[in-house]
Design a protein around this motif. Structure first.
Motif, PDB file in Angstrom:
ATOM      1  N   ARG A 674       0.787  -1.301   0.029  1.00  0.00           N
ATOM      2  CA  ARG A 674       0.086   0.203   0.154  1.00  0.00           C
ATOM      3  C   ARG A 674       0.738   1.265  -0.083  1.00  0.00           C
ATOM      4  N   PRO A 676       1.171   3.599  -2.947  1.00  0.00           N
ATOM      5  CA  PRO A 676       0.789   4.069  -4.265  1.00  0.00           C
ATOM      6  C   PRO A 676       2.095   5.046  -4.832  1.00  0.00           C
ATOM      7  N   ASN A 759      -2.936  13.447   1.132  1.00  0.00           N
ATOM      8  CA  ASN A 759      -1.895  12.613   0.811  1.00  0.00           C
ATOM      9  C   ASN A 759      -0.483  12.791   1.800  1.00  0.00           C
TER      10      ASN A 759
ATOM     11  N   ALA B  49      -5.117  -4.106 -10.813  1.00  0.00           N
ATOM     12  CA  ALA B  49      -6.554  -3.821 -10.403  1.00  0.00           C
ATOM     13  C   ALA B  49      -7.061  -4.790  -9.449  1.00  0.00           C
ATOM     14  N   SER B  52      -6.175  -3.793  -5.923  1.00  0.00           N
ATOM     15  CA  SER B  52      -6.968  -2.672  -5.531  1.00  0.00           C
ATOM     16  C   SER B  52      -8.354  -2.973  -5.137  1.00  0.00           C
ATOM     17  N   LEU B  53      -8.995  -4.149  -5.865  1.00  0.00           N
ATOM     18  CA  LEU B  53     -10.250  -4.526  -5.258  1.00  0.00           C
ATOM     19  C   LEU B  53     -10.219  -5.236  -4.043  1.00  0.00           C
ATOM     20  N   GLU B  56      -9.704  -2.623  -1.410  1.00  0.00           N
ATOM     21  CA  GLU B  56     -10.653  -1.718  -1.288  1.00  0.00           C
ATOM     22  C   GLU B  56     -10.107  -0.376  -1.503  1.00  0.00           C
ATOM     23  N   THR B  57      -9.337  -0.006  -2.384  1.00  0.00           N
ATOM     24  CA  THR B  57      -8.820   1.319  -2.451  1.00  0.00           C
ATOM     25  C   THR B  57      -8.667   1.738  -4.028  1.00  0.00           C
ATOM     26  N   THR B  58      -8.503   3.088  -4.039  1.00  0.00           N
ATOM     27  CA  THR B  58      -8.695   3.706  -5.503  1.00  0.00           C
ATOM     28  C   THR B  58      -7.400   4.286  -5.812  1.00  0.00           C
ATOM     29  N   ALA B  59      -6.234   4.117  -4.723  1.00  0.00           N
ATOM     30  CA  ALA B  59      -5.023   4.753  -4.563  1.00  0.00           C
ATOM     31  C   ALA B  59      -4.269   4.352  -5.842  1.00  0.00           C
ATOM     32  N   PHE B  61      -5.038   3.448  -8.994  1.00  0.00           N
ATOM     33  CA  PHE B  61      -5.604   3.600 -10.435  1.00  0.00           C
ATOM     34  C   PHE B  61      -4.374   4.250 -11.086  1.00  0.00           C
ATOM     35  N   GLU B  62      -3.765   5.213 -10.760  1.00  0.00           N
ATOM     36  CA  GLU B  62      -2.651   5.721 -11.483  1.00  0.00           C
ATOM     37  C   GLU B  62      -1.685   4.889 -11.869  1.00  0.00           C
TER      38      GLU B  62
END
Lengths: 801, 93
Positions: A674, A676, A759, B49, B52-53, B56-59, B61-62
């Motif tokens: 985690r 990103p 962030n 992808a 991410s599911l 459970e995060t959208t962080a 996508f980039e």
């Protein structure tokens, strides 16, 4: 505060600054005349202190230098210091006068000579008048330095440079040792002041550092005073101009070591080791110096070894004199006499040796040689010089009625007395002392006679001389005449020195013996009665005459010693050997291969860290670790297998691609852990760097796409495994032993409340720790500029691009 | 149920990455490797992808978008390199 006394010490340094100006401005006057004023005024100034010290008063003046470290420029005048100060300035005066006639105004670089000489004079005054050990050491090193400069005065000569380097190496080695000793003294007593150290001398005799301090300080004194086996620099220092030899290497600098021994006697003399070392080395030097002097053929060589020998004699008397401390009362205390004799001979030696050096300088100057095999029959040509030589040599040999006789008698007395000494087991082998002293005196007699008769009697050999010999000008003769008259005056009236100079100096060397209002009994007489010393002197004269007359028969004995066993040979071989060894040692590990250096770095890294880890018992594995998920296992397998591919592949391209895969896998790790932002950055950077690798790969010449087989080396394998294991173990240990909670709990809330950002990573990068980011930007900027410059700026072959 | 499916698909994608990795290592020719790399890139996108599911995060996508771009650029660059020996050609003048 700066007193007249301080000014007197540093006056020669100040005068030295003006010497080049005077030389340039008044080139028609010999610069020496200006310089002459300095020692003359100083001599008169120091004469004023005579009545003060004779009354057991001392003068102390303190000038703060580095007060926070206890270093003060404190000048202390007592009997011992004054005796030396008078010697330095008095003989300095005569030497400057002599040098005016000795050194040519036109041919020589006089400004160099007098600058160095004044520097030396000031340093020497500083050594004998300083009460602070560090200041003493400072001046001590300046004497070494200025002596180095003076020996190499004729620097275009190979031998001068050799002699200067040799004396520098040996005396500075001793000087460093002495500094260590001073620091030890400081750590024992808490002060650098000699007088305070003497006052607390009784407390430190049982200290652990007492003996080591004594040894290293004695090493300093012995190297400076040319004691066996460190005497080898003195004969080579004879390449200096004769005034320098007369001043530094007979009267002043070589006596700095003796001064130090005398000065610190009250501190160390209570121990038996001091007596044994000082007296033992002194006596060895006395014998070896006089023995070696006989084989010399160069007049200055004879005088150099004679100086060595006489210094040994003074030192041995000081050593024996130290025994006096063990007897409380002044009555029947025989050993006090030894100290008297040491001081008396110190003065005598300065007078007759100074005049003898000047005499040799005159002979050299007027005949063009100092080789006794080419000289002879100068008696009628140079009558005054001959008279000087006779008186000086006879005094040196210990013949009546000159002052050398008196000190030699006192020396024999001291050596005979030692056999009845009942401390430190000395009475068992004490008989060796007078016997060795007696034999050494015979050799002294022989070389003294050589000095006179080989030079001045016999047949003159004008065909061997470069110039026609004639008597020296009066100005040149003046200084030796003054000294030689002192030899006679001190010989006939020794008691003018006893209570004015010698007795106060003894009070400095043996302070514990004097009660309130007492003084030493130092009357010196010619006639002792029919004592054993007188018979010893008669023996010296008798046997010495016989041996001198039969010199030609036994001088071949000196050839028996092979040259490889001489100390000079040992010194030369040490210098060459050390140089060769160190270059070989450096060559053995500085191979020029980066691979080897990496090997050292990595093996040291692994060895040191693993050693510390297990030596300190620090290794630990925490029990409750986070659970391992399946993805992590798979990614780890990908990572490891790619790493193996990179290691064992034969194709360079495959290796580059493998590295790219590694980077991408790490990006994936960032994803599942985690992070990103990290994942984004890692992906881009990895792509760019793979592209750069490909660029390098393409542009480098002579590198084929296929590797040769990567050579297997066991050492590399072991070290790489060791490094990996080290890092792993330390990582595990660091993770398992957290000493306190991390501060990361602060950021999640603070990043929104205080910085207004959601962030957290970016808020830390630009708000909380923005300073790091700034400098990282700078790093990237520098890298970009660097790359640009490297590509564009090609000084060689600029037009190629 | 959904969660188990996600995990299964993630494992399948991971295994396919491993298989593609084998192709990268084995070769035999350079285009094989480049194609395999491209495939790893695409697989990575789908893996991110799925992860991410699961998280459970959208962080991330980039990350997916970036991977798509990089995989494309990388493949094009490699292809050009294989074909012409250089990636960026100098201007002819």
């Amino acid at each position: 505060m700066l007193t007249a006394l301080h000014f007197a010490i540093i006056a020669p340094f100040i005068a030295a600054v003006f010497v080049p100006f005077l030389y340039k401005k008044f080139s028609y006057i010999h610069t020496g005349w200006f310089v002459l004023a300095v020692p003359t005024l100083l001599f008169l100034y120091f004469l004023q202190y005579l009545p003060i010290t004779a009354n057991k008063q001392t003068v102390t003046a303190v000038l703060d230098w580095v007060p926070s470290l206890g270093i003060h420029f404190s000048a202390h005048v007592d009997g011992l210091g004054l005796l030396f100060a008078l010697l330095i300035t008095g003989i300095g005066m005569l030497v400057v006068l002599y040098s005016i006639y000795y050194l040519s105004k036109e041919k020589e670089a006089l400004y160099n000579f007098y600058t160095f000489l004044l520097m030396f004079m000031g340093a020497m005054l500083g050594v004998v008048l300083s009460d602070n050990l560090i200041v003493l050491y400072t001046f001590w090193e300046i004497t070494s330095l200025s002596s180095f400069l003076l020996i190499s005065y004729w620097y275009e000569r190979e031998k001068s440079r050799y002699g200067a380097l040799k004396s520098m190496l040996i005396t500075v080695m001793g000087g460093f040792a002495m500094l260590v000793g001073f620091v030890m003294l400081y750590s024992m007593t808490g002060t650098f002041s000699i007088q305070e150290i003497i006052a607390s001398a009784d407390d430190i005799t049982s200290h652990n550092l007492f003996i080591p301090a004594m040894l290293v300080i004695l090493l300093g004194a012995f190297t400076k005073s040319a004691q066996f086996p460190f005497h080898i620099w003195l004969p080579d220092a004879m390449e200096a101009p004769t005034p320098v030899s007369a001043y530094l290497h007979s009267a002043t600098m070589v006596k700095a070591g003796i001064y130090l021994v005398a000065r610190l006697s009250p501190v160390f003399a209570i121990s038996g080791e001091w007596l044994w070392l000082v007296a033992g080395f002194g006596l060895t030097t006395l014998f070896w110096g006089s023995f070696s002097a006989v084989r010399q053929t160069d007049l200055k060589g004879i005088l150099a070894f004679s100086t060595v020998s006489q210094l040994g004699m003074i030192l041995s008397m000081l050593g024996v004199g130290a025994a006096a401390i063990h007897f409380d009362s002044m009555e029947d205390n025989l050993y006090v006499g030894a100290t008297t004799a040491a001081l008396f001979h110190l003065i005598n030696h300065a007078t007759f040796k100074g005049s003898l050096f000047m005499m040799v300088g005159i002979v050299d100057h007027e005949t063009g040689t100092r080789d006794i095999r080419r000289l002879g029959g100068l008696m009628t040509v140079m009558p005054i010089t001959f008279t000087i030589a006779v008186i000086g040599s006879f005094s040196m040999a210990g013949l009546p009625p000159f002052n050398g006789f008196l000190s030699k008698e006192m020396f024999f007395t001291a050596m005979v007395d030692i056999t009845s000494f009942h401390l430190f087991n000395i009475d068992n082998i004490g008989i060796v002392f007078p016997v060795v002293a007696w034999i050494a005196s015979i050799f002294t007699f022989i070389y003294s006679m050589m000095l006179v008769f080989k030079t001045f009697t016999g047949k003159m050999q004008p065909e061997k001389l470069d110039v026609k010999p004639h008597e020296a000008p009066f100005g040149m003769l003046l200084s030796p005449i003054v000294l030689i008259s002192l030899v006679i005056v001190f010989g006939f009236f020794p008691n003018i020195l006893s209570y004015s100079v010698i007795e106060p100096a003894m009070a400095s060397i043996l302070p514990s013996l004097l009660g309130e209002g007492e003084q030493f009994y130092v009357d010196i007489y010619f006639w002792h009665g029919w004592t054993i010393e007188l018979f010893m002197t008669m023996g010296v004269i008798g046997i010495g005459t016989l041996l001198y007359l039969s010199l030609r028969k036994w001088v071949a004995m000196y050839q028996v010693f092979p040259d490889t066993l001489t100390l000079n040979h040992v010194y030369d071989q040490t210098i060459v050997g050390v140089e060769r060894m160190s270059s070989r040692l450096t060559g053995s590990y500085m191979t020029g291969f980066i691979r080897d250096y990496l090997l050292y770095i990595f093996s040291f890294f692994a060895a040191a860290l693993i050693f510390v880890l297990f030596n300190k018992n620090a290794f630990s594995i925490e029990a409750d670790l986070a659970p391992i998920s399946l993805y992590e296992v798979i990614l780890a397998i990908v990572l490891v297998s790619t790493a193996f591919v990179v290691m064992f592949t034969k194709s360079r391209l495959k290796a580059i691609i493998g590295l790219g895969v590694l980077g991408y896998t790490i990006a994936l790790f960032f994803v599942i852990f985690r992070a990103p932002d990290l994942a984004l950055t890692q992906l881009i950077i990895e792509t760019v760097s793979v592209a750069l690798f490909l660029l390098c790969f393409y542009h480098l010449p002579h590198i084929s796409k296929e590797l040769e087989k990567v050579r297997f080396r066991l050492g590399n394998l072991i070290i790489s495994i060791a490094v990996g294991v080290t890092v792993t173990l330390i990582g595990i240990t660091a993770n398992s032993s957290r000493l306190f909670e991390s501060i990361s709990g602060f950021f999640p809330e603070a990043s929104y409340d205080e910085a207004g950002g959601k962030n957290m990573v970016n808020v830390i990068l630009v708000d909380f720790r923005g300073f790091d980011t700034l400098l990282e930007i700078l790093v990237l900027g520098i890298a970009a500029f660097g790359i640009y410059t490297m590509i564009k700026l090609r000084l060689a072959g600029r037009n190629e691009l | 149920m959904m969660n188990i499916l996600l995990h299964i698909s993630a494992v399948i994608i991971a295994v396919s990455i491993l298989i593609a990795l084998y192709r990268v290592a084995k070769g035999p020719s350079m285009p094989d490797r480049v194609i395999a790399l491209d495939m790893i890139g695409i697989n990575l996108i789908s893996l991110v992808a799925v992860v991410s599911l699961i998280l459970e995060t959208t962080a991330f996508f980039e990350v997916m978008l970036l991977l798509g771009i990089l995989a494309f650029i990388g493949t094009v660059a490699f292809s050009k390199f294989i074909e012409k020996g250089v990636v960026i050609e100098r201007k002819r003048d």
